[in-house]
Design an enzyme around this catalytic site. Structure first.
Site, PDB file in Angstrom:
ATOM      1  N   PRO A  26       0.790  -1.229   0.000  1.00 57.02           N
ATOM      2  CA  PRO A  26       0.000   0.000   0.000  1.00 57.02           C
ATOM      3  C   PRO A  26       0.824   1.283   0.000  1.00 57.02           C
ATOM      4  O   PRO A  26       1.835   1.382   0.688  1.00 57.02           O
ATOM      5  CB  PRO A  26      -0.836  -0.094   1.281  1.00 57.02           C
ATOM      6  N   ASN A  27       0.341   2.220  -0.794  1.00 58.23           N
ATOM      7  CA  ASN A  27       0.871   3.591  -0.905  1.00 58.23           C
ATOM      8  C   ASN A  27       2.174   3.705  -1.680  1.00 58.23           C
ATOM      9  O   ASN A  27       2.619   4.824  -1.943  1.00 58.23           O
ATOM     10  CB  ASN A  27       1.030   4.249   0.485  1.00 58.23           C
TER      11      ASN A  27
ATOM     12  N   ARG B 190       4.941  12.613  -2.009  1.00 50.86           N
ATOM     13  CA  ARG B 190       5.257  13.226  -0.702  1.00 50.86           C
ATOM     14  C   ARG B 190       6.435  12.489  -0.071  1.00 50.86           C
ATOM     15  O   ARG B 190       6.835  11.436  -0.527  1.00 50.86           O
ATOM     16  CB  ARG B 190       4.057  13.116   0.246  1.00 50.86           C
TER      17      ARG B 190
ATOM     18  N   TYR C 136      11.612   8.640   0.916  1.00 52.44           N
ATOM     19  CA  TYR C 136      11.470   7.661  -0.169  1.00 52.44           C
ATOM     20  C   TYR C 136      12.080   8.110  -1.498  1.00 52.44           C
ATOM     21  O   TYR C 136      12.037   7.358  -2.468  1.00 52.44           O
ATOM     22  CB  TYR C 136       9.984   7.330  -0.375  1.00 52.44           C
TER      23      TYR C 136
ATOM     24  N   ASN D  40       7.893  -5.900  -1.200  1.00 50.72           N
ATOM     25  CA  ASN D  40       7.901  -4.759  -0.286  1.00 50.72           C
ATOM     26  C   ASN D  40       6.454  -4.623   0.192  1.00 50.72           C
ATOM     27  O   ASN D  40       5.636  -3.997  -0.490  1.00 50.72           O
ATOM     28  CB  ASN D  40       8.367  -3.486  -0.996  1.00 50.72           C
TER      29      ASN D  40
ATOM     30  N   ALA E  36       3.333  -0.871   4.582  1.00 52.15           N
ATOM     31  CA  ALA E  36       2.839  -0.852   5.973  1.00 52.15           C
ATOM     32  C   ALA E  36       2.403  -2.240   6.453  1.00 52.15           C
ATOM     33  O   ALA E  36       2.464  -2.524   7.661  1.00 52.15           O
ATOM     34  CB  ALA E  36       1.685   0.133   6.100  1.00 52.15           C
TER      35      ALA E  36
ATOM     36  N   HIS F  71       4.480  -4.612   8.891  1.00 54.17           N
ATOM     37  CA  HIS F  71       4.498  -4.522  10.350  1.00 54.17           C
ATOM     38  C   HIS F  71       3.219  -5.031  11.008  1.00 54.17           C
ATOM     39  O   HIS F  71       3.084  -4.949  12.229  1.00 54.17           O
ATOM     40  CB  HIS F  71       4.748  -3.059  10.748  1.00 54.17           C
TER      41      HIS F  71
ATOM     42  N   ASP G  56       1.776 -15.813   6.350  1.00 56.42           N
ATOM     43  CA  ASP G  56       1.263 -17.181   6.146  1.00 56.42           C
ATOM     44  C   ASP G  56       1.211 -17.547   4.662  1.00 56.42           C
ATOM     45  O   ASP G  56       1.502 -18.689   4.288  1.00 56.42           O
ATOM     46  CB  ASP G  56      -0.127 -17.328   6.768  1.00 56.42           C
TER      47      ASP G  56
ATOM     48  N   GLU H  80      12.683  -9.745   1.032  1.00 58.61           N
ATOM     49  CA  GLU H  80      11.980  -8.533   1.478  1.00 58.61           C
ATOM     50  C   GLU H  80      12.807  -7.296   1.128  1.00 58.61           C
ATOM     51  O   GLU H  80      14.020  -7.298   1.319  1.00 58.61           O
ATOM     52  CB  GLU H  80      11.803  -8.628   2.998  1.00 58.61           C
TER      53      GLU H  80
ATOM     54  N   HIS I  44      12.822  -2.883   1.489  1.00 63.67           N
ATOM     55  CA  HIS I  44      12.267  -1.603   1.924  1.00 63.67           C
ATOM     56  C   HIS I  44      13.139  -0.497   1.376  1.00 63.67           C
ATOM     57  O   HIS I  44      14.377  -0.573   1.468  1.00 63.67           O
ATOM     58  CB  HIS I  44      12.201  -1.509   3.450  1.00 63.67           C
TER      59      HIS I  44
ATOM     60  N   SER J 109      13.286   2.590   2.489  1.00 64.16           N
ATOM     61  CA  SER J 109      13.890   3.304   3.623  1.00 64.16           C
ATOM     62  C   SER J 109      14.536   2.312   4.589  1.00 64.16           C
ATOM     63  O   SER J 109      14.270   1.106   4.538  1.00 64.16           O
ATOM     64  CB  SER J 109      12.818   4.124   4.348  1.00 64.16           C
TER      65      SER J 109
ATOM     66  N   ARG K   6      13.868   4.030  11.964  1.00 65.51           N
ATOM     67  CA  ARG K   6      12.677   4.875  12.025  1.00 65.51           C
ATOM     68  C   ARG K   6      11.880   4.589  13.308  1.00 65.51           C
ATOM     69  O   ARG K   6      12.464   4.227  14.310  1.00 65.51           O
ATOM     70  CB  ARG K   6      11.860   4.675  10.735  1.00 65.51           C
TER      71      ARG K   6
ATOM     72  N   ARG L  55       8.191   0.075  13.155  1.00 68.87           N
ATOM     73  CA  ARG L  55       8.673  -0.390  11.839  1.00 68.87           C
ATOM     74  C   ARG L  55       9.790  -1.430  11.966  1.00 68.87           C
ATOM     75  O   ARG L  55      10.280  -1.949  10.975  1.00 68.87           O
ATOM     76  CB  ARG L  55       9.159   0.803  10.996  1.00 68.87           C
TER      77      ARG L  55
HETATM   78  O1  CA2 Z   1      10.658   1.841   3.183  1.00 66.30           O
HETATM   79  C1  CA2 Z   1       9.785   1.168   2.634  1.00 66.30           C
HETATM   80  O2  CA2 Z   1       9.885   0.700   1.500  1.00 66.30           O
HETATM   81  C2  CA2 Z   1       8.449   0.943   3.365  1.00 66.30           C
HETATM   82  O3  CA2 Z   1       8.017  -0.370   3.076  1.00 66.30           O
HETATM   83  C3  CA2 Z   1       7.485   1.973   2.812  1.00 66.30           C
HETATM   84  C4  CA2 Z   1       6.132   1.986   3.511  1.00 66.30           C
HETATM   85  C5  CA2 Z   1       6.289   2.027   5.029  1.00 66.30           C
HETATM   86  O4  CA2 Z   1       5.032   1.883   5.658  1.00 66.30           O
HETATM   87  C6  CA2 Z   1       7.236   0.939   5.544  1.00 66.30           C
HETATM   88  O5  CA2 Z   1       7.383   1.066   6.946  1.00 66.30           O
HETATM   89  C7  CA2 Z   1       8.593   1.060   4.879  1.00 66.30           C
HETATM   90  C8  CA2 Z   1       5.330   3.197   3.009  1.00 66.30           C
HETATM   91  C9  CA2 Z   1       4.979   3.104   1.518  1.00 66.30           C
HETATM   92  C10 CA2 Z   1       5.026   4.402   0.786  1.00 66.30           C
HETATM   93  O6  CA2 Z   1       4.410   5.464   1.490  1.00 66.30           O
HETATM   94  C11 CA2 Z   1       4.414   6.716   0.967  1.00 66.30           C
HETATM   95  C12 CA2 Z   1       3.921   7.707   1.778  1.00 66.30           C
HETATM   96  C13 CA2 Z   1       3.877   9.007   1.338  1.00 66.30           C
HETATM   97  C14 CA2 Z   1       4.325   9.319   0.059  1.00 66.30           C
HETATM   98  C15 CA2 Z   1       4.811   8.329  -0.747  1.00 66.30           C
HETATM   99  C16 CA2 Z   1       4.855   7.020  -0.302  1.00 66.30           C
END
Ligand code: CA2
Length: 144
Positions: A9-10, A17, A22, A73, A76, A79, A86, A97, A99, A101, A106, A110
């Protein structure tokens, strides 16, 4: 060698942002980077992104018999998701895996990775390069 790359997700919001965490490149750039890595390795790849936990579980299940390895990857869901852990255990394909970041540097929440418990290795904090490292590991470090 057929690799399935799963992004959670995201990650489709990359570049929109939080560039300090990232980077500035967007999701299309990440997909281009991954495809280029696959070509260099002489591997085939499919890239899948979803914001929905169940869809990611379904995709992992569908990989059995179709792919030789999974790069994931889970974003979120890393975690929180025992369901993704599973599913990775169920298909028992080699999984790595990634990531973007450095999750260990952090927030404390995380530092826990459920998906990571079913992965042979984790690359975190290397930006897009982590995907290349994961793909090289699964492809046995071979280059075309
Ligand atoms: O560092 C990573 O690749 C993460 O998997 C990215 C996730 C985060 O929840 C993990 O803890 C670490 C977040 C995905 C991207 O989120 C964004 C948020 C705002 C703007 C762009 C991407």
């Amino acid at each position: 060698m057929k690799l399935l790359i799963i992004n959670g997700p995201n990650l489709n919001m990359l570049g929109v942002r939080e560039p300090e965490i990232y980077g500035k490149r967007d999701y299309a750039a990440l997909c281009g980077f991954i495809r280029n890595c696959a070509e260099e390795l002489g591997a085939e790849c499919e890239i899948f992104q979803s914001n929905h936990e169940g869809e990611i579980v379904d995709k992992i299940q569908s990989a059995l018999g179709k792919f030789d390895g999974i790069v994931i990857n889970p974003a979120a869901y890393t975690h929180t998701s025992v369901a993704i852990l599973d599913a990775l255990k169920a298909v028992a394909l080699p999984a790595v895996e990634v990531h973007i970041s450095d999750v260990s540097a952090r927030e404390p929440f995380r530092r826990i990775s459920y998906a990571g418990m079913a992965c042979v290795k984790t690359f975190a904090g290397y930006g897009f390069d982590g995907y290349r490292m994961a793909m090289e590991l699964l492809a046995g470090g071979e280059r075309k």
